[in-house]
Design a protein around this motif. Structure first.
Motif, PDB file in Angstrom:
ATOM      1  N   ILE A 166      -7.208   7.020   2.340  1.00 40.01           N
ATOM      2  CA  ILE A 166      -5.785   6.973   1.994  1.00 40.01           C
ATOM      3  C   ILE A 166      -4.942   7.502   3.146  1.00 40.01           C
ATOM      4  O   ILE A 166      -3.898   6.936   3.499  1.00 40.01           O
ATOM      5  N   GLU A 167      -5.395   8.583   3.778  1.00 40.20           N
ATOM      6  CA  GLU A 167      -4.664   9.153   4.909  1.00 40.20           C
ATOM      7  C   GLU A 167      -4.654   8.195   6.090  1.00 40.20           C
ATOM      8  O   GLU A 167      -3.646   8.082   6.803  1.00 40.20           O
ATOM      9  N   ALA A 168      -5.750   7.471   6.294  1.00 48.07           N
ATOM     10  CA  ALA A 168      -5.813   6.501   7.394  1.00 48.07           C
ATOM     11  C   ALA A 168      -4.807   5.374   7.186  1.00 48.07           C
ATOM     12  O   ALA A 168      -4.175   4.900   8.144  1.00 48.07           O
ATOM     13  N   VAL A 169      -4.636   4.943   5.943  1.00 50.42           N
ATOM     14  CA  VAL A 169      -3.639   3.917   5.637  1.00 50.42           C
ATOM     15  C   VAL A 169      -2.238   4.442   5.936  1.00 50.42           C
ATOM     16  O   VAL A 169      -1.399   3.742   6.525  1.00 50.42           O
ATOM     17  N   LYS A 170      -1.974   5.695   5.579  1.00 52.18           N
ATOM     18  CA  LYS A 170      -0.665   6.295   5.868  1.00 52.18           C
ATOM     19  C   LYS A 170      -0.399   6.327   7.371  1.00 52.18           C
ATOM     20  O   LYS A 170       0.718   6.066   7.826  1.00 52.18           O
ATOM     21  N   GLU A 171      -1.431   6.661   8.155  1.00 59.03           N
ATOM     22  CA  GLU A 171      -1.263   6.695   9.603  1.00 59.03           C
ATOM     23  C   GLU A 171      -0.851   5.328  10.131  1.00 59.03           C
ATOM     24  O   GLU A 171       0.052   5.219  10.971  1.00 59.03           O
ATOM     25  N   ARG A 172      -1.513   4.260   9.632  1.00 59.50           N
ATOM     26  CA  ARG A 172      -1.166   2.920  10.092  1.00 59.50           C
ATOM     27  C   ARG A 172       0.289   2.591   9.747  1.00 59.50           C
ATOM     28  O   ARG A 172       0.988   1.935  10.527  1.00 59.50           O
ATOM     29  N   GLN A 173       0.748   3.041   8.597  1.00 61.29           N
ATOM     30  CA  GLN A 173       2.139   2.798   8.208  1.00 61.29           C
ATOM     31  C   GLN A 173       3.100   3.537   9.129  1.00 61.29           C
ATOM     32  O   GLN A 173       4.140   3.007   9.525  1.00 61.29           O
ATOM     33  N   HIS A 174       2.753   4.787   9.471  1.00 57.77           N
ATOM     34  CA  HIS A 174       3.596   5.546  10.389  1.00 57.77           C
ATOM     35  C   HIS A 174       3.670   4.867  11.756  1.00 57.77           C
ATOM     36  O   HIS A 174       4.722   4.819  12.388  1.00 57.77           O
ATOM     37  N   TYR A 175       2.533   4.326  12.218  1.00 58.17           N
ATOM     38  CA  TYR A 175       2.538   3.624  13.503  1.00 58.17           C
ATOM     39  C   TYR A 175       3.514   2.445  13.463  1.00 58.17           C
ATOM     40  O   TYR A 175       4.310   2.222  14.381  1.00 58.17           O
ATOM     41  N   SER A 176       3.443   1.691  12.371  1.00 54.55           N
ATOM     42  CA  SER A 176       4.272   0.494  12.260  1.00 54.55           C
ATOM     43  C   SER A 176       5.752   0.841  12.189  1.00 54.55           C
ATOM     44  O   SER A 176       6.598   0.124  12.742  1.00 54.55           O
ATOM     45  N   LEU A 177       6.083   1.929  11.486  1.00 51.54           N
ATOM     46  CA  LEU A 177       7.488   2.344  11.423  1.00 51.54           C
ATOM     47  C   LEU A 177       8.009   2.690  12.810  1.00 51.54           C
ATOM     48  O   LEU A 177       9.135   2.356  13.177  1.00 51.54           O
ATOM     49  N   ALA A 235       0.813  -1.220   0.000  1.00 52.57           N
ATOM     50  CA  ALA A 235       0.000   0.000   0.000  1.00 52.57           C
ATOM     51  C   ALA A 235       0.847   1.271   0.000  1.00 52.57           C
ATOM     52  O   ALA A 235       0.607   2.197   0.769  1.00 52.57           O
ATOM     53  N   GLN A 236       1.836   1.296  -0.904  1.00 45.83           N
ATOM     54  CA  GLN A 236       2.574   2.547  -1.065  1.00 45.83           C
ATOM     55  C   GLN A 236       1.604   3.651  -1.485  1.00 45.83           C
ATOM     56  O   GLN A 236       0.543   3.384  -2.036  1.00 45.83           O
ATOM     57  N   ALA A 237       1.965   4.884  -1.215  1.00 46.42           N
ATOM     58  CA  ALA A 237       1.030   6.000  -1.378  1.00 46.42           C
ATOM     59  C   ALA A 237       0.424   6.038  -2.782  1.00 46.42           C
ATOM     60  O   ALA A 237      -0.798   6.184  -2.938  1.00 46.42           O
ATOM     61  N   HIS A 238       1.263   5.899  -3.822  1.00 43.82           N
ATOM     62  CA  HIS A 238       0.733   5.992  -5.179  1.00 43.82           C
ATOM     63  C   HIS A 238      -0.122   4.776  -5.540  1.00 43.82           C
ATOM     64  O   HIS A 238      -1.053   4.871  -6.336  1.00 43.82           O
ATOM     65  N   VAL A 239       0.186   3.611  -4.926  1.00 42.37           N
ATOM     66  CA  VAL A 239      -0.616   2.410  -5.169  1.00 42.37           C
ATOM     67  C   VAL A 239      -1.992   2.559  -4.531  1.00 42.37           C
ATOM     68  O   VAL A 239      -3.024   2.267  -5.149  1.00 42.37           O
ATOM     69  N   SER A 240      -2.014   3.030  -3.276  1.00 43.23           N
ATOM     70  CA  SER A 240      -3.295   3.250  -2.595  1.00 43.23           C
ATOM     71  C   SER A 240      -4.165   4.242  -3.359  1.00 43.23           C
ATOM     72  O   SER A 240      -5.363   4.014  -3.573  1.00 43.23           O
ATOM     73  N   LYS A 241      -3.548   5.327  -3.761  1.00 40.84           N
ATOM     74  CA  LYS A 241      -4.310   6.376  -4.456  1.00 40.84           C
ATOM     75  C   LYS A 241      -4.928   5.830  -5.740  1.00 40.84           C
ATOM     76  O   LYS A 241      -6.131   6.021  -6.007  1.00 40.84           O
TER      77      LYS A 241
END
Length: 607
Positions: free
Chosen positions: A244-255, A165-171
């Motif tokens: 899309i922003e919610a997916v980014k948040e989950r990625q930030h949490y995991s990092l 779910a990279q940003a451009h893939v999600s979008k």
């Protein structure tokens, strides 16, 4: 690892048939699970698969996923891949064991199947391999793939896509299928299980579930949902941007979780918490995480939250304060997910203990329990430890605990630095300058800080306070310490604000120091040119300058003196630190045994 050796030099090569022919030829028949095994994906995929479903696996590679599905009763499976090599390998591997399994050489951009042939299209990493960038030709290829998937799926069928779910893939995926009127639901695979058969990803794995619904002309219905890990009930979103922003948040949490898990002794992890309206930093969350942490009582510890900007509107621990914090996008979810700890530390048996849980929710921030107190012997911040150790540069360190000295501290924070000085330098008078009265309330209410005769707090701008003292020419300090953050997140220097290191202001600081006094500065600067300029200005003002870089952090502690004759070589400086520590560790006075002053000055350099 072999798989890493076979990775292409350019991301776009992932979409090349020639690359995959070479990959599978050199890899041989051994399976490579790009995004986890079936057992890792079962919870997310299983609810959307039925034994009677006709399943198309798009871009099967040599994954064992189809074989594991077949063995569990899903036997109407057709696998396609662009690589002739891998299709031949898989046909030979399954000819006798799984006679109903079908493997075919086919391009997912142009498939030979009739319309509405399948109930499920399963894609494990194929979209990520195809959609490597946002070039027009790449996006066009992805659209052709989506169009083919849509064509071969029945109404009510599901496109199940396992992806990073990279940003451009999600979008691309979310916007395409929502525009077509499909139901879009995203599952996060457990972060502890995300990875390949030969390693783990720091980013989580997601499963897109795109359900083909008959489009009703003029209908504004758009179903967009996210199921976080270990969460059955999906969260619904009003727009694709929000999902899309919610997916980014989950990625930030995991990092963040990955950083804490893999670097347990890295010191302090810091996060900027930003306003959802402006995007500007509102708070900085400092999470202290160190194998040598001394916890004074079970299951209780502090997280430092430093307000940025409009601090006077923030009331710590009150309903008003929680309303202010609620404006930070994803704040409570971030803290709860990123900081939950339930494993065990390894290493030094003396300090071995269970990891503490920092599971904060919007109900109530953790306070100091009644009848218990903060352990003031422990300095959680490595830069505070170095600042205290640097006091050995003052004259006669063996007598400092009983000497009548004066110290000025600009920046209160949680109050641990001035409290430590107060408790161990028994005749020391300390002036603390803090611009925000709310910080004094926080330090007093939550971190055991208590002003008294030898420890005074002045609510004032540090710049103005120093100016006023210079004008009066009546105050002279043995040591002056700066530990104050910048409020401008756009600068390359987050500590201190630039005005605090301008030459004219530093000259005023120098006039407030006794002849053999010491100026200590906590410098946090990521801009190399700006850092060099700050050091040059300090050298112009103070002939003697030591630098101690804090390992694993951006912080540097600068020790400045006006007399070059006081210079001590690093080895002698550490010896002097041992003298000061011996003087501080008096019988009957508690001491944190993990704190060695000489170690805190390790790698000190003269500039």
């Amino acid at each position: 690892m072999e798989a890493l050796r076979l990775l292409p030099g350019r991301a776009r090569d992932f979409s090349s048939a020639g690359y995959w022919e070479r990959f599978f030829r050199e890899r041989g028949g051994r399976a490579f699970e790009w995004y986890g095994e079936w057992q890792d994906l079962r919870a997310s995929l299983g609810r959307y698969l039925r034994p009677r479903d006709s399943i198309l696996v798009a871009g099967c590679g040599n994954s064992e996923l189809s074989e594991q599905l077949y063995d569990e009763g899903y036997q109407d499976i057709i696998n396609v891949d662009i690589s002739e090599v891998v299709i031949k390998q898989m046909q030979e591997r399954n000819a006798h064991l799984r006679p109903k399994m079908t493997y075919m050489v086919m391009d997912v951009l142009q498939m030979d199947f009739p319309d509405e042939r399948f109930q499920v299209v399963l894609d494990k990493g194929t979209l990520d391999a195809l959609l490597t960038d946002e070039e027009e030709t790449t996006l066009s290829r992805a659209e052709r793939m989506f169009a083919e998937i849509s064509r071969v799926l029945q109404f009510g069928g599901r496109y199940l896509c396992v992806t990073l779910a990279q940003a451009h893939v999600s979008k691309m995926a979310i916007e395409y299928f929502s525009r077509e009127g499909w139901m879009v639901r995203i599952h996060q695979v457990s972060g502890d299980k995300a990875g390949t058969s030969e390693g783990e990803f720091a980013l989580p794995i997601f499963v897109y579930v795109m359900t083909k619904i008959r489009h009703v002309p003029g209908s504004a219905l758009c179903i967009l949902e996210l199921c976080a890990e270990a969460q059955d009930k999906p969260i619904r979103f009003k727009s694709t941007d929000h999902l899309i922003e919610a997916v980014k948040e989950r990625q930030h949490y995991s990092l963040l979780r990955s950083q804490i898990n893999k670097n347990p002794s890295s010191g302090t992890v810091s996060l900027d918490l930003c306003s959802k309206d402006t995007g500007r930093a509102r708070y900085t969350l400092h999470v202290v995480h160190n194998l040598t942490v001394k916890v004074p009582f079970d299951n209780k510890f502090a997280i430092f939250i430093v307000p940025q900007g409009r601090e006077t509107e923030w009331l710590f621990g009150t309903d008003e304060g929680r309303k202010q914090l609620a404006t930070c996008a994803g704040f409570w979810r971030l803290v709860t997910v990123a900081l939950h700890r339930d494993q065990h530390y390894e290493g030094n048996k003396k300090h071995k203990r269970k990891k503490k849980t920092a599971s904060i929710n919007s109900a109530e921030p953790t306070a100091v329990p009644a009848g218990q107190s903060i352990d003031k012997t422990y300095l959680c911040c490595a830069h505070h430890r170095a600042m205290i150790a640097g006091l050995c540069l003052l004259r006669n360190p063996e007598h400092l605990p009983e000497a009548l000295i004066r110290v000025l501290v600009i920046g209160l924070g949680g109050g641990s630095l001035p409290l430590f000085i107060h408790d161990y330098f028994l005749q020391c008078s300390i002036d603390v300058v803090e611009i925000d009265p709310a910080m004094l309330e926080v330090a007093t209410r939550w971190f055991g800080f208590s002003p008294e005769d030898r420890l005074k707090v002045h609510i004032a701008d540090g710049l103005v306070y120093v100016d006023s003292l210079t004008a009066e020419a009546s105050s002279f300090y043995d040591a002056i310490m700066f530990d104050v953050d910048s409020k401008d997140s756009a600068l390359g220097m987050s500590c201190p604000p630039p005005a605090f290191v301008e030459k004219s202001f530093l000259q005023k600081v120098r006039t407030l120091l006794k002849k053999e006094g010491l100026f200590i500065l906590n410098l946090v600067c990521r801009d190399t040119q700006l850092r060099d300029a700050v050091l040059a200005t300090l050298r112009e003002t103070f002939p003697l300058l030591y630098v101690r870089r804090i390992e694993g952090e951006v912080n540097e502690i600068l020790f400045c003196q006006q007399q070059a004759k006081c210079k001590l070589p690093p080895a002698e400086l550490r010896d002097t630190a041992q003298i000061l520590e011996k003087a501080l560790r008096q019988p009957g006075q508690a001491w944190d045994t993990t704190y060695v002053l000489a170690d805190a000055l390790e790698a000190v350099k003269l500039v």
